[in-house]
Enzyme design. Structure first.
Site, PDB file in Angstrom:
ATOM      1  N   LYS A 282       0.846  -1.182   0.000  1.00  0.00           N
ATOM      2  CA  LYS A 282       0.000   0.000   0.000  1.00  0.00           C
ATOM      3  C   LYS A 282       0.888   1.241   0.000  1.00  0.00           C
ATOM      4  O   LYS A 282       1.866   1.323   0.742  1.00  0.00           O
ATOM      5  CB  LYS A 282      -0.894  -0.016   1.247  1.00  0.00           C
ATOM      6  CG  LYS A 282      -2.020   0.993   1.254  1.00  0.00           C
ATOM      7  CD  LYS A 282      -2.904   0.755   2.469  1.00  0.00           C
ATOM      8  CE  LYS A 282      -4.086   1.727   2.510  1.00  0.00           C
ATOM      9  NZ  LYS A 282      -4.954   1.480   3.683  1.00  0.00           N
ATOM     10  N   GLU A 368     -19.287  -6.091  10.526  1.00  0.00           N
ATOM     11  CA  GLU A 368     -20.211  -5.361  11.391  1.00  0.00           C
ATOM     12  C   GLU A 368     -21.269  -6.264  12.019  1.00  0.00           C
ATOM     13  O   GLU A 368     -21.684  -6.046  13.161  1.00  0.00           O
ATOM     14  CB  GLU A 368     -20.887  -4.239  10.590  1.00  0.00           C
ATOM     15  CG  GLU A 368     -19.959  -3.108  10.183  1.00  0.00           C
ATOM     16  CD  GLU A 368     -19.206  -3.383   8.896  1.00  0.00           C
ATOM     17  OE1 GLU A 368     -18.406  -2.518   8.480  1.00  0.00           O
ATOM     18  OE2 GLU A 368     -19.403  -4.469   8.292  1.00  0.00           O
ATOM     19  N   ARG A 396     -25.531  -2.584   7.651  1.00  0.00           N
ATOM     20  CA  ARG A 396     -25.083  -3.953   7.415  1.00  0.00           C
ATOM     21  C   ARG A 396     -25.402  -4.877   8.590  1.00  0.00           C
ATOM     22  O   ARG A 396     -25.369  -6.094   8.441  1.00  0.00           O
ATOM     23  CB  ARG A 396     -23.585  -3.966   7.132  1.00  0.00           C
ATOM     24  CG  ARG A 396     -23.149  -2.945   6.102  1.00  0.00           C
ATOM     25  CD  ARG A 396     -21.732  -3.145   5.671  1.00  0.00           C
ATOM     26  NE  ARG A 396     -21.641  -4.274   4.744  1.00  0.00           N
ATOM     27  CZ  ARG A 396     -20.506  -4.657   4.172  1.00  0.00           C
ATOM     28  NH1 ARG A 396     -19.381  -4.036   4.444  1.00  0.00           N
ATOM     29  NH2 ARG A 396     -20.492  -5.678   3.343  1.00  0.00           N
TER      30      ARG A 396
END
Length: 642
Positions: A282, A368, A396
């Site tokens: 990244k 979640e 969610r």
């Protein structure tokens, strides 16, 4: 002219000689760093997949072969290679979306930036190809290792593995991070794959060596190849994927473009579901991003290219910071309070709690649903968990809030950052649904603070509740100016009071959360025109205080202003409360239209939605005027009939 400027579609990219690809990758990185330094954006994820994106578009035939990005954070190079070169208004009104966007390009298929969904889309598309006889097409899903911590991804993998002949390639973009370092057993497994010797490299070496050995070499190689499964298990722990029935290739250097092309062609030609495991970095190619510990420039604001430091801006206190500091204070007073994050420790502000109480913080990954039910289990066993998520991600885990936390009457506190209009991240990130969907949850209590002081007070009140779930929601950005109460109406804060001097109390405004400040500005404007306006802030918008009934009955019109979708939210709850008590006062509701909003600045969206003091004052002045005229006409008619 830069190389990438000559590329307007993948076909042009395929014509580029291989020896020019390193220069192309370098140009793309330089362009992205320069562009994002001015606009902000998801820089780190996109820098990490430049070679991978080039390879994908050289091997596959987009849009015939759809390339699906999960979550879309890493799609900037994809945008450039499909002809979108103007990043000057990235994430701003009239400019490019920060995510793939179907309205921008035929090469974009999914724009939902909620993680762990791409494999399900891909499974559906592959099944559609099969049903319609399109055997020449391959579906490609690019999923980050962080998104694989989401349960939905594994539901999809279970179904993808069902058939061995559907053409579907899963590219795992493994950089060891989502926002922050990826946590959990899957992360540990992928790390073991990253660090293990490569099976494919070992087998290739054996093949090249033994096949050069006369007579005995080829038979030995064939025997080794026949023992392929055993060799794999011994050399690298990739059984998890292959035991599911999925062909596994890797790990592969995600910055070796030619190596990636080779692996992706093998995956494409295999003719069934294949996982290509790519190791990427990244922030690759920009030192400040590579060396940034927190999130490797996941989504920086404007910054100085030379140093990587943020450009000077406002020093205003952010809502997230107020929450973070309050949580640390609560943690010092309450040893039973623990915190849960779904892979967003720093974005939600829980890093401060983690620093202060490292044994009381739990990062469950992008999960979640699990977070909500695990929190319920913690509450059942003597803790008070605080689950901090973005408001859009509460969607969610609605079933878990309803059927786990609420049904069992457990004291779990959900803190919803970025509630209401968030703006530049677009439709999938606006937190405009929570006050509607939570209205139907029995026993749940929902608070909407208007300023920093109210956030501190309401968060403390929320964690004191141990027999029901509580929710505290607050927006993105700088905290609103403090608005002090001038009195109380039941438990509600009275912010403005229509003068008790014989004038009619014309209008009662219920200002919800940060809209309370807007309500006060509306009241001041209307009072200057001789209209009597009262403003209350309910603080807790579910359940509503019964004192609102009598207060509403004393006014001619009631208005509710909220930063949420209008349907089923606080305005509707107020109207229902008054109907249930036979209070026949007209109720006007002002909120966000029930539609998916294009990306733009928060203030611009609120203006377009008519949620400004000027527009609200105009509409409510007209409403009060019409009602006053109607009432006077009725009174005159009654007098004539007397």
């Amino acid at each position: 002219m830069a190389l990438f400027e000559s590329i307007h579609n993948p076909e042009a990219l395929k014509k580029l000689p291989a020896d020019q690809l390193p220069a192309l990758a370098q140009e793309i990185r330089e362009f992205l760093v320069d562009s994002c330094s001015q606009t902000g954006g998801h820089l780190g994820p996109s820098l990490g997949v430049v070679e991978l994106t080039i390879a994908l578009h050289r091997v596959f035939d987009s849009p015939k072969d759809p390339v699906l990005f999960d979550t879309g954070h890493q799609a900037y190079a994809h945008k450039l290679l499909t002809g979108r070169h103007d990043f000057s208004l990235l994430k701003s009104e009239g400019g490019l979306s920060g995510y793939p966007s179907r309205s921008e390009s035929e090469h974009d298929f999914i724009e939902n930036s909620h993680a762990s969904t791409a494999l399900s889309y891909a499974d559906g598309m592959a099944k559609a190809n099969e049903v319609q006889g399109r055997a020449d097409r391959t579906v490609v899903a690019v999923i980050g290792d962080g998104a694989l911590t989401g349960g939905m991804a594994w539901e999809a993998l279970n179904n993808i593995a069902e058939r061995k002949d559907r053409r579907l390639v899963i590219v795992v973009n493994d950089n060891g991070r989502s926002y922050s370092p990826t946590r959990g057993g899957l992360a540990d497994h992928l790390a073991s794959l990253r660090m293990a010797p490569g099976y494919e490299q070992a087998l290739d070496l054996a093949k090249s060596t033994l096949n050069r050995t006369p007579v005995v070499g080829p038979p030995i190689y064939e025997a080794l190849h026949g023992l392929k499964k055993g060799i794999k298990d011994a050399i690298q722990p990739q059984m998890m994927f292959e035991d599911l029935g999925l062909k596994y290739l890797g790990p592969i250097d995600g910055h070796d473009e030619q190596g990636l092309e080779k692996a992706l062609r093998r995956a494409r030609d295999f003719g069934g579901p294949v996982i290509v495991h790519c190791i990427t970095q990244k922030g690759k190619g920009y030192a400040p991003a590579e060396n940034h510990d927190e999130d490797q420039f996941h989504a920086p604001g404007p910054f100085d290219v030379a140093t990587g430091l943020a450009k000077p801006g406002t020093k205003a206190v952010k809502w997230t910071s107020v929450f973070a500091d309050t949580m640390v204070e609560i943690g010092a007073e309450r040893e039973d309070v623990v915190a849960i994050t779904a892979a967003m420790l720093h974005p939600t502000g829980l890093h401060k709690f983690a620093d202060a109480y490292p044994d009381r913080i739990f990062d469950v990954g992008i999960a979640e649903q699990h977070a909500a039910t695990a929190a319920t289990g913690m509450a059942m066993n003597g803790l008070h968990p605080v689950v901090a998520v973005y408001a859009t991600f509460l969607n969610r885990c609605f079933d878990q809030v309803l059927m786990d936390a609420a049904l069992h009457r457990q004291g779990v506190t959900f803190c919803l950052d970025r509630a209401g209009v968030t703006g530049n991240d677009g439709a999938s990130h606006n937190g405009m649904w929570d006050m509607s969907i939570l209205q139907v949850v029995p026993g749940l209590r929902l608070a909407a603070p208007r300023d920093a002081e109210r956030l501190r007070i309401l968060l403390n009140e929320a964690v004191a509740v141990d027999d029901a779930p509580t929710v505290v929601r607050y927006p993105k950005g700088a905290v609103a100016e403090q608005v002090d109460a001038v009195g109380k109406v039941g438990s509600m804060d009275l912010l403005r009071r229509a003068a008790d001097d014989g004038h009619t109390k014309d209008l009662l405004i219920v200002g919800v959360g940060t809209m309370a400040q807007v309500a006060c500005e509306v009241a001041d404007r209307m009072a200057a025109q001789g209209i009597g306006v009262t403003v209350v802030d309910p603080l807790w918008v579910k359940p509503l205080d019964g004192a609102l009934v009598d207060e509403a009955a004393g006014h001619s019109v009631v208005a509710v202003i909220e930063d949420n979708g209008r349907t089923g939210a606080v305005g509707d709850a107020v109207a229902r409360l008054l109907r249930d008590h036979d209070v026949d006062v007209p109720v006007r509701t002002f909120g966000i239209a029930q539609e998916f909003l294009d990306h733009a600045k928060r203030d611009d969206i609120l203006r377009e939605q008519g949620l400004t003091p000027q527009e609200l004052s105009r509409k409510l002045t007209e409403t009060v005027s019409r009602h006053t005229e109607s009432r006077r006409s009725a009174e005159e008619l009654a007098g004539e009939n007397a």
